[in-house]
Design an enzyme around this catalytic site. Sequence first.
Site, PDB file in Angstrom:
ATOM      1  CB  VAL A   1      -3.176  -7.448   0.359  1.00  0.00           C
ATOM      2  CG1 VAL A   1      -2.447  -6.931  -0.868  1.00  0.00           C
ATOM      3  CG2 VAL A   1      -4.671  -7.142   0.280  1.00  0.00           C
ATOM      4  CB  CYS A   2       1.105 -11.052  -1.269  1.00  0.00           C
ATOM      5  SG  CYS A   2       2.900 -11.296  -1.189  1.00  0.00           S
ATOM      6  CB  ILE A   3       3.361  -7.474   2.805  1.00  0.00           C
ATOM      7  CG1 ILE A   3       3.891  -6.081   3.130  1.00  0.00           C
ATOM      8  CG2 ILE A   3       4.417  -8.537   3.063  1.00  0.00           C
ATOM      9  CD1 ILE A   3       4.053  -5.828   4.617  1.00  0.00           C
TER      10      ILE A   3
ATOM     11  CB  ALA B   1       0.812  -4.943  -1.485  1.00  0.00           C
TER      12      ALA B   1
END
Lengths: 130, 118, 101
Positions: free
Chosen positions: A76-78, A81
Amino acid sequence: MQFAIAVFSAPEQASNRRALRFAEAVLAEGHAISRLFFYQAGVHSASSQQVTAQDELDLPRAWHEFVTQHQLDAVVCIAAALRRGQLNQAEAERYNRDGYSVQTPWELSGLGQLHDAAQSADRLICFGGP
Amino acid sequence: MSKSLLLVSRHAPCSGSTPRELLDIALAGGAFDLPISLLFLDDGVFQLFTPNFAALEQKNLSANLQALPMFGVEQLYVAERCLRDRGLDSTKAQPAVQCLDDAAISALYASHDLVITL
Amino acid sequence: MKTLHLLSHSPFTDQRLTSCLHVIGANDGLLLTGDAVLALQPGSLQRKALELMPAGVQLFALEEDLIARHLQDCLPERVNSVDYPRFVALSLQADKVNSWL
């Protein structure tokens, strides 16, 4: 063949389910998924806090089961997110937030992981929009 | 040999995070020395005409655009047809971009290994 | 097939199909998914535009989206309905997939 699959839409969009059904078909056809990458509103797929009505398809749960069952690399792209309130425990502590919604098997990491997956896989395919 | 990536930016600049999140992909790829090209298509062409982000309390996207060459992203293109349809003058685009007609855009798709359109 | 273009927006409210048809290559493919299959609505200008595409452009539509919109029995001859396994195969047949997100 190795697939990198990127999801840009939230679970309430039809394209999110389409991404899951495509990913399932990739494995059923004997191919592999080198990484799932969730970007933009796609990050909500990793939420353990979404409550779906009992008579509706629970996509965050379906993604969780799919990733767990096949032991997939699910990133998940930090940045995406954090911007959308999907934090894991470490980020919740770092930013002093009360709760968190992202747990294993999901990993929060950077956009470099998208490039890495796109570079190494035989095919990159993105799902998003309605 | 790294695969070449064509990024296509189709969204107008002031109404959401999509143009910025596409540029973030470009900047991240540039930092890894990947061969990246960026094409402005449809409403994405408005990004090249220095919008006044401050009027909407938004961070200045133009700074990110100007930073692209420093991150090794130097192949910047714009769709000539989309400029013409919107009454925009390519010589006033910031940063400077190469104008492509539809056939040249088809060729651009064909010549890259990967495409992400956002 | 060089590039497989993937669309999911309705062509009646969105410019993606129009834009795609301007830049699609002579040996590209187009796969309609989601509301993009509404382009196949009989009598629509969008359907006519698709039927007039150069013969080298291969046209596909996702079966479940056709069924959901009652379009599965009135497809133009050149449009192939595909299920998910065929969708996976198509993505491998093309050099790359360009999703118009």
